[in-house]
Scaffold this active site. Structure first.
Site, PDB file in Angstrom:
ATOM      1  N   GLY A  11       0.818  -1.214   0.000  1.00  0.00           N
ATOM      2  CA  GLY A  11       0.000   0.000   0.000  1.00  0.00           C
ATOM      3  C   GLY A  11       0.848   1.259   0.000  1.00  0.00           C
ATOM      4  N   GLN A  12       0.149   2.400  -0.008  1.00  0.00           N
ATOM      5  CA  GLN A  12       0.856   3.697  -0.003  1.00  0.00           C
ATOM      6  C   GLN A  12       1.840   3.777   1.174  1.00  0.00           C
ATOM      7  OE1 GLN A  12      -0.726   8.134  -0.214  1.00  0.00           O
ATOM      8  NE2 GLN A  12      -0.961   7.411   1.892  1.00  0.00           N
ATOM      9  N   ALA A  79      -2.030  -3.261   7.335  1.00  0.00           N
ATOM     10  CA  ALA A  79      -2.991  -3.947   6.468  1.00  0.00           C
ATOM     11  C   ALA A  79      -4.408  -3.516   6.808  1.00  0.00           C
ATOM     12  CB  ALA A  79      -2.883  -5.462   6.647  1.00  0.00           C
ATOM     13  N   SER A  82      -8.964  -0.236   3.353  1.00  0.00           N
ATOM     14  CA  SER A  82      -8.757   1.134   3.833  1.00  0.00           C
ATOM     15  C   SER A  82      -9.685   2.158   3.195  1.00  0.00           C
ATOM     16  CB  SER A  82      -7.301   1.544   3.597  1.00  0.00           C
ATOM     17  OG  SER A  82      -7.104   1.785   2.217  1.00  0.00           O
ATOM     18  N   THR A 123      -6.916   5.650  13.015  1.00  0.00           N
ATOM     19  CA  THR A 123      -7.339   6.660  12.038  1.00  0.00           C
ATOM     20  C   THR A 123      -8.211   7.762  12.639  1.00  0.00           C
ATOM     21  OG1 THR A 123      -8.860   6.940  10.167  1.00  0.00           O
ATOM     22  CG2 THR A 123      -9.178   4.989  11.467  1.00  0.00           C
ATOM     23  N   GLU A 125     -10.787   8.668  11.317  1.00  0.00           N
ATOM     24  CA  GLU A 125     -12.180   8.257  11.102  1.00  0.00           C
ATOM     25  C   GLU A 125     -12.835   7.801  12.408  1.00  0.00           C
ATOM     26  OE1 GLU A 125     -14.443   7.881   8.204  1.00  0.00           O
ATOM     27  OE2 GLU A 125     -13.139   9.553   7.732  1.00  0.00           O
ATOM     28  N   TYR A 147     -16.024   1.006   8.196  1.00  0.00           N
ATOM     29  CA  TYR A 147     -14.566   1.176   8.333  1.00  0.00           C
ATOM     30  C   TYR A 147     -14.260   1.753   9.715  1.00  0.00           C
ATOM     31  CZ  TYR A 147      -9.914   3.262   7.681  1.00  0.00           C
ATOM     32  OH  TYR A 147      -8.601   3.626   7.830  1.00  0.00           O
ATOM     33  N   LYS A 151     -12.214  -0.209  12.689  1.00  0.00           N
ATOM     34  CA  LYS A 151     -10.948   0.348  13.193  1.00  0.00           C
ATOM     35  C   LYS A 151     -11.036   0.619  14.703  1.00  0.00           C
ATOM     36  CE  LYS A 151      -7.913   0.862   9.790  1.00  0.00           C
ATOM     37  NZ  LYS A 151      -6.483   0.530   9.844  1.00  0.00           N
ATOM     38  N   ARG A 182      -0.898   7.441  -3.623  1.00  0.00           N
ATOM     39  CA  ARG A 182      -2.234   7.261  -3.076  1.00  0.00           C
ATOM     40  C   ARG A 182      -3.080   6.446  -4.048  1.00  0.00           C
ATOM     41  NH1 ARG A 182      -5.346   6.827   1.436  1.00  0.00           N
ATOM     42  NH2 ARG A 182      -6.150   8.831   2.124  1.00  0.00           N
TER      43      ARG A 182
HETATM   44  P1  NAP Z   1      -3.669   1.216   1.243  1.00  0.00           P
HETATM   45  O1  NAP Z   1      -2.805   1.906   0.246  1.00  0.00           O
HETATM   46  O2  NAP Z   1      -5.075   0.890   0.895  1.00  0.00           O
HETATM   47  O3  NAP Z   1      -2.909  -0.139   1.690  1.00  0.00           O
HETATM   48  C1  NAP Z   1      -3.559  -1.123   2.436  1.00  0.00           C
HETATM   49  C2  NAP Z   1      -2.684  -2.342   2.470  1.00  0.00           C
HETATM   50  O4  NAP Z   1      -3.340  -3.383   3.235  1.00  0.00           O
HETATM   51  C3  NAP Z   1      -2.382  -2.956   1.088  1.00  0.00           C
HETATM   52  O5  NAP Z   1      -1.046  -3.377   1.053  1.00  0.00           O
HETATM   53  C4  NAP Z   1      -3.307  -4.155   1.055  1.00  0.00           C
HETATM   54  O6  NAP Z   1      -2.863  -5.186   0.214  1.00  0.00           O
HETATM   55  C5  NAP Z   1      -3.206  -4.596   2.503  1.00  0.00           C
HETATM   56  N1  NAP Z   1      -4.260  -5.548   2.898  1.00  0.00           N
HETATM   57  C6  NAP Z   1      -5.597  -5.410   2.738  1.00  0.00           C
HETATM   58  N2  NAP Z   1      -6.225  -6.494   3.232  1.00  0.00           N
HETATM   59  C7  NAP Z   1      -5.278  -7.320   3.721  1.00  0.00           C
HETATM   60  C8  NAP Z   1      -5.298  -8.582   4.357  1.00  0.00           C
HETATM   61  N3  NAP Z   1      -6.454  -9.227   4.602  1.00  0.00           N
HETATM   62  N4  NAP Z   1      -4.122  -9.147   4.752  1.00  0.00           N
HETATM   63  C9  NAP Z   1      -2.950  -8.511   4.491  1.00  0.00           C
HETATM   64  N5  NAP Z   1      -2.861  -7.315   3.876  1.00  0.00           N
HETATM   65  C10 NAP Z   1      -4.013  -6.730   3.497  1.00  0.00           C
HETATM   66  O7  NAP Z   1      -3.718   2.063   2.605  1.00  0.00           O
HETATM   67  P2  NAP Z   1      -2.719   3.195   3.156  1.00  0.00           P
HETATM   68  O8  NAP Z   1      -3.249   4.521   2.765  1.00  0.00           O
HETATM   69  O9  NAP Z   1      -1.336   2.812   2.864  1.00  0.00           O
HETATM   70  O10 NAP Z   1      -3.004   3.070   4.727  1.00  0.00           O
HETATM   71  C11 NAP Z   1      -2.246   2.182   5.544  1.00  0.00           C
HETATM   72  C12 NAP Z   1      -3.004   1.920   6.838  1.00  0.00           C
HETATM   73  O11 NAP Z   1      -3.222   3.157   7.519  1.00  0.00           O
HETATM   74  C13 NAP Z   1      -4.381   1.308   6.652  1.00  0.00           C
HETATM   75  O12 NAP Z   1      -4.604   0.459   7.761  1.00  0.00           O
HETATM   76  C14 NAP Z   1      -5.325   2.491   6.721  1.00  0.00           C
HETATM   77  O13 NAP Z   1      -6.607   2.086   7.148  1.00  0.00           O
HETATM   78  C15 NAP Z   1      -4.620   3.350   7.746  1.00  0.00           C
HETATM   79  N6  NAP Z   1      -4.820   4.798   7.645  1.00  0.00           N
HETATM   80  C16 NAP Z   1      -4.578   5.446   6.477  1.00  0.00           C
HETATM   81  C17 NAP Z   1      -4.714   6.819   6.419  1.00  0.00           C
HETATM   82  C18 NAP Z   1      -4.443   7.576   5.147  1.00  0.00           C
HETATM   83  O14 NAP Z   1      -4.859   8.740   5.069  1.00  0.00           O
HETATM   84  N7  NAP Z   1      -3.741   7.000   4.192  1.00  0.00           N
HETATM   85  C19 NAP Z   1      -5.091   7.541   7.568  1.00  0.00           C
HETATM   86  C20 NAP Z   1      -5.296   6.842   8.749  1.00  0.00           C
HETATM   87  C21 NAP Z   1      -5.151   5.472   8.788  1.00  0.00           C
HETATM   88  P3  NAP Z   1      -3.317  -5.265  -1.334  1.00  0.00           P
HETATM   89  O15 NAP Z   1      -2.292  -4.430  -2.065  1.00  0.00           O
HETATM   90  O16 NAP Z   1      -3.240  -6.705  -1.623  1.00  0.00           O
HETATM   91  O17 NAP Z   1      -4.689  -4.691  -1.445  1.00  0.00           O
HETATM   92  O1  G4F Z   2     -10.414  10.422   0.050  1.00  0.00           O
HETATM   93  P1  G4F Z   2     -11.486   9.782   0.832  1.00  0.00           P
HETATM   94  O2  G4F Z   2     -12.109   8.559   0.250  1.00  0.00           O
HETATM   95  O3  G4F Z   2     -10.883   9.538   2.273  1.00  0.00           O
HETATM   96  P2  G4F Z   2     -11.555   9.329   3.720  1.00  0.00           P
HETATM   97  O4  G4F Z   2     -12.922   8.817   3.633  1.00  0.00           O
HETATM   98  O5  G4F Z   2     -11.331  10.586   4.482  1.00  0.00           O
HETATM   99  O6  G4F Z   2     -10.629   8.149   4.310  1.00  0.00           O
HETATM  100  C1  G4F Z   2      -9.209   8.204   4.211  1.00  0.00           C
HETATM  101  O7  G4F Z   2      -8.686   8.860   5.344  1.00  0.00           O
HETATM  102  C2  G4F Z   2      -8.933   8.192   6.594  1.00  0.00           C
HETATM  103  C3  G4F Z   2      -8.319   9.068   7.690  1.00  0.00           C
HETATM  104  O8  G4F Z   2      -9.257  10.031   8.098  1.00  0.00           O
HETATM  105  C4  G4F Z   2      -8.311   6.828   6.545  1.00  0.00           C
HETATM  106  F1  G4F Z   2      -8.498   6.195   7.739  1.00  0.00           F
HETATM  107  C5  G4F Z   2      -8.921   6.018   5.420  1.00  0.00           C
HETATM  108  O9  G4F Z   2      -8.260   4.744   5.349  1.00  0.00           O
HETATM  109  C6  G4F Z   2      -8.691   6.769   4.112  1.00  0.00           C
HETATM  110  O10 G4F Z   2      -7.310   6.794   3.843  1.00  0.00           O
HETATM  111  O11 G4F Z   2     -12.679  10.844   1.069  1.00  0.00           O
HETATM  112  C7  G4F Z   2     -12.445  12.106   1.621  1.00  0.00           C
HETATM  113  C8  G4F Z   2     -13.700  12.962   1.512  1.00  0.00           C
HETATM  114  C9  G4F Z   2     -14.976  12.265   1.991  1.00  0.00           C
HETATM  115  O12 G4F Z   2     -15.707  13.170   2.779  1.00  0.00           O
HETATM  116  C10 G4F Z   2     -15.748  11.944   0.734  1.00  0.00           C
HETATM  117  O13 G4F Z   2     -17.166  11.925   0.886  1.00  0.00           O
HETATM  118  O14 G4F Z   2     -13.922  13.249   0.130  1.00  0.00           O
HETATM  119  C11 G4F Z   2     -15.312  13.117  -0.133  1.00  0.00           C
HETATM  120  N1  G4F Z   2     -15.487  12.882  -1.567  1.00  0.00           N
HETATM  121  C12 G4F Z   2     -16.151  13.729  -2.423  1.00  0.00           C
HETATM  122  N2  G4F Z   2     -16.159  13.202  -3.657  1.00  0.00           N
HETATM  123  C13 G4F Z   2     -15.080  11.829  -2.263  1.00  0.00           C
HETATM  124  C14 G4F Z   2     -15.483  12.015  -3.583  1.00  0.00           C
HETATM  125  N3  G4F Z   2     -14.380  10.744  -1.887  1.00  0.00           N
HETATM  126  C15 G4F Z   2     -14.049   9.833  -2.837  1.00  0.00           C
HETATM  127  N4  G4F Z   2     -13.304   8.765  -2.482  1.00  0.00           N
HETATM  128  N5  G4F Z   2     -14.452   9.970  -4.147  1.00  0.00           N
HETATM  129  C16 G4F Z   2     -15.173  11.052  -4.575  1.00  0.00           C
HETATM  130  O15 G4F Z   2     -15.535  11.159  -5.743  1.00  0.00           O
END
Ligand code: NAP
Ligand code: G4F
Length: 324
Positions: A11-12, A79, A82, A123, A125, A147, A151, A182
Site C-alpha cells: 500500500g501507499q 494492512a 482502507s 485513524t 475516522e 470502516y 478500526k 495514493r
Molecule cells: P492502502 O494503500 O489501501 O494499503 C492497504 C494495504 O493493506 C495494502 O497493502 C493491502 O494489500 C493490505 N491488505 C488489505 N487487506 C489485507 C489482508 N487481509 N491481509 C494482508 N494485507 C491486506 O492504505 P494506506 O493509505 O497505505 O493506509 C495504511 C493503513 O493506515 C491502513 O490500515 C489504513 O486504514 C490506515 N490509515 C490510512 C490513512 C491515510 O490517510 N492514508 C489515515 C489513517 C489510517 P493489497 O495491495 O493486496 O490490497
Molecule cells: O479520500 P477519501 O475517500 O478519504 P476518507 O474517507 O477521508 O478516508 C481516508 O482517510 C482516513 C483518515 O481520516 C483513513 F483512515 C482512510 O483509510 C482513508 O485513507 O474521502 C475524503 C472525503 C470524503 O468526505 C468523501 O465523501 O472526500 C469526499 N469525496 C467527495 N467526492 C469523495 C469524492 N471521496 C471519494 N473517495 N471519491 C469522490 O468522488
C-alpha cells in the site's frame, strides 16, 4: 540488525515505511496477501532489498509463520480494507481485516514474543461525527462507517493488549495523508489524476461527490516517519498525527486546477450522488502537539505544495504512458 514486519507493504504507507526502515538499516519483511494479478508496483524498486512473506491478517497461522521466519523486533500493522466508501458494501470483511485482523496479530505476538513492538494504523475516522475541534488523543470517538467501527475494534484491542499484557503496543491516530502513491479511488488522487488528464486533453471533466467535506491532509512520507518514532519512544503511548489545518474537497479541487494554471474550475467539475456516502464525516482537523512535544515530529509539507506534488506527478505519469 533490527528487523521489522510491515503488513500492508504493497500500500501507499507500507511502501514509504519500507524505504524509511531500509534507510535506517533494518531488515524489512513485507507481509503480502496473494492476488490474482501482481499488485507490487509500489515496492517494485525495493524487491531485491526486502523479503516478502505471503500471508493475510485474517489467517492467524500465516501471521505465526511470518513471526517465526522474521523474528522481528517491530511489527507495523498497516494492512486494511482502507477505503471508507467500500466499507458500506463490505461491512463484514472490513471488520474481519480491520478489526479482528488486529486481534489476530496481537494474539500471535503475545504468544510468540510479547517483546515485539507493535504499531497499529488507527485513524481520524474514529472521531467521525466530531465531539470537539480540533481532535486530540482524548477526544471521544463517534465512528460513522463500517470502516470506522472496524478500526475502533483495532484501536481498543491495541490499548487492551498494552494494558493487560504490558506489551509495547501503540496506536497512531493518523489524519488523512496523501502522495503520488495514493490509491486512485481516494478523493485527492482522483482529483489530481483527473486534472492531469484534463490538462493533457484526455478528459473533459471529473465527477465527484460531496465537495463540502473537510479533511486535514498531510504528506504520507512524513507520516510514516511518525510511526517509526512512536516505536522508538521510551514508553508505549498513542499519538495523533495531523497537519493541524483543514480544507474542503472543493479547496483541493481549486488548488489542483491552479497547479495547471486553470482558474474557472467549475467548468470541469460535475457531481454525482453515486459518490455520496450514507453517512459523512464532515470536518476533521487534528491537534498533533503531543507528537511534536514527545516525538519531535512536525509536518513540513503545506497543503498547496502537497497538491502540486501530486498533480505534477500525475501529469508526468500519464505523459510517460505509466499506469496507476
Ligand atoms: P492502502 O494503500 O489501501 O494499503 C492497504 C494495504 O493493506 C495494502 O497493502 C493491502 O494489500 C493490505 N491488505 C488489505 N487487506 C489485507 C489482508 N487481509 N491481509 C494482508 N494485507 C491486506 O492504505 P494506506 O493509505 O497505505 O493506509 C495504511 C493503513 O493506515 C491502513 O490500515 C489504513 O486504514 C490506515 N490509515 C490510512 C490513512 C491515510 O490517510 N492514508 C489515515 C489513517 C489510517 P493489497 O495491495 O493486496 O490490497
Ligand atoms: O479520500 P477519501 O475517500 O478519504 P476518507 O474517507 O477521508 O478516508 C481516508 O482517510 C482516513 C483518515 O481520516 C483513513 F483512515 C482512510 O483509510 C482513508 O485513507 O474521502 C475524503 C472525503 C470524503 O468526505 C468523501 O465523501 O472526500 C469526499 N469525496 C467527495 N467526492 C469523495 C469524492 N471521496 C471519494 N473517495 N471519491 C469522490 O468522488
Amino acid at each position: 540488525m533490527k528487523s521489522a514486519i510491515i503488513t500492508g507493504i504493497t500500500g501507499q504507507d507500507g511502501s514509504y515505511l519500507a524505504e524509511l526502515l531500509l534507510s535506517k538499516g533494518y531488515k524489512v519483511y513485507g507481509f503480502n496477501r496473494r492476488t490474482s494479478t501482481p499488485n507490487t508496483q509500489r515496492i517494485e524498486h525495493l524487491k531485491d532489498k526486502i523479503e516478502v512473506i505471503y500471508g493475510d491478517v485474517t489467517d492467524s497461522y500465516s501471521i505465526y509463520r511470518a513471526l517465526k521466519k522474521a523474528e522481528p523486533s517491530e511489527f507495523y500493522n498497516l494492512a486494511a480494507q482502507s477505503f471508507v466508501g467500500s466499507s458500506w458494501d463490505l461491512p463484514e470483511s472490513t471488520c474481519e481485516i480491520d478489526g479482528l485482523g488486529v486481534v489476530k496479530a496481537l494474539e500471535a505476538i503475545k504468544n510468540c514474543n510479547p517483546a515485539i513492538k507493535f504499531y497499529q494504523a488507527s485513524t481520524s475516522e474514529l472521531y467521525g461525527k466530531v465531539r470537539e475541534v480540533p481532535q486530540n488523543e482524548n477526544t471521544p470517538f463517534h465512528p460513522r462507517s463500517p470502516y470506522g467501527f472496524a478500526k475502533m475494534m483495532g484501536y481498543w484491542a491495541t490499548v487492551n493488549y498494552r494494558e493487560s499484557y504490558n506489551m509495547f503496543a501503540v496506536n497512531g491516530i493518523l489524519f488523512n495523508h496523501e502522495s503520488p502513491r495514493r490509491g486512485i479511488e481516494f478523493v485527492t488522487r482522483k482529483i489530481t489524476y483527473g486534472v492531469a488528464r484534463i490538462k493533457l486533453g484526455l478528459d473533459k471533466a471529473i465527477t465527484l461527490g460531496n465537495l463540502d467535506a473537510k479533511r486535514d491532509w498531510g504528506f504520507a512520507p512524513e507520516y510514516v516517519d511518525a510511526m517509526w518514532r512512536m516505536l522508538q519512544h521510551k514508553q508505549p503511548e498513542d499519538f495523533v498525527i495531523a497537519s493541524g489545518h483543514t480544507h474542503s474537497v472543493r479547496d483541493f479541487v481549486i488548488a489542483a486546477f491552479e497547479a495547471i494554471g486553470v482558474k474557472d474550475y467549475e467548468k470541469y467539475v460535475k457531481t454525482d450522488a453515486r459518490f455520496m456516502r450514507p453517512a459523512e464525516v464532515q470536518e476533521l482537523v487534528g491537534d498533533a502537539s503531543k507528537a511534536e512535544k514527545l516525538l519531535g515530529w512536525k509536518p513540513k509539507t503545506g497543503f498547496k505544495e502537497l497538491v502540486k506534488i501530486m498533480v505534477d506527478s500525475d501529469v508526468k505519469l500519464i505523459s510517460e504512458g505509466g499506469k496507476v
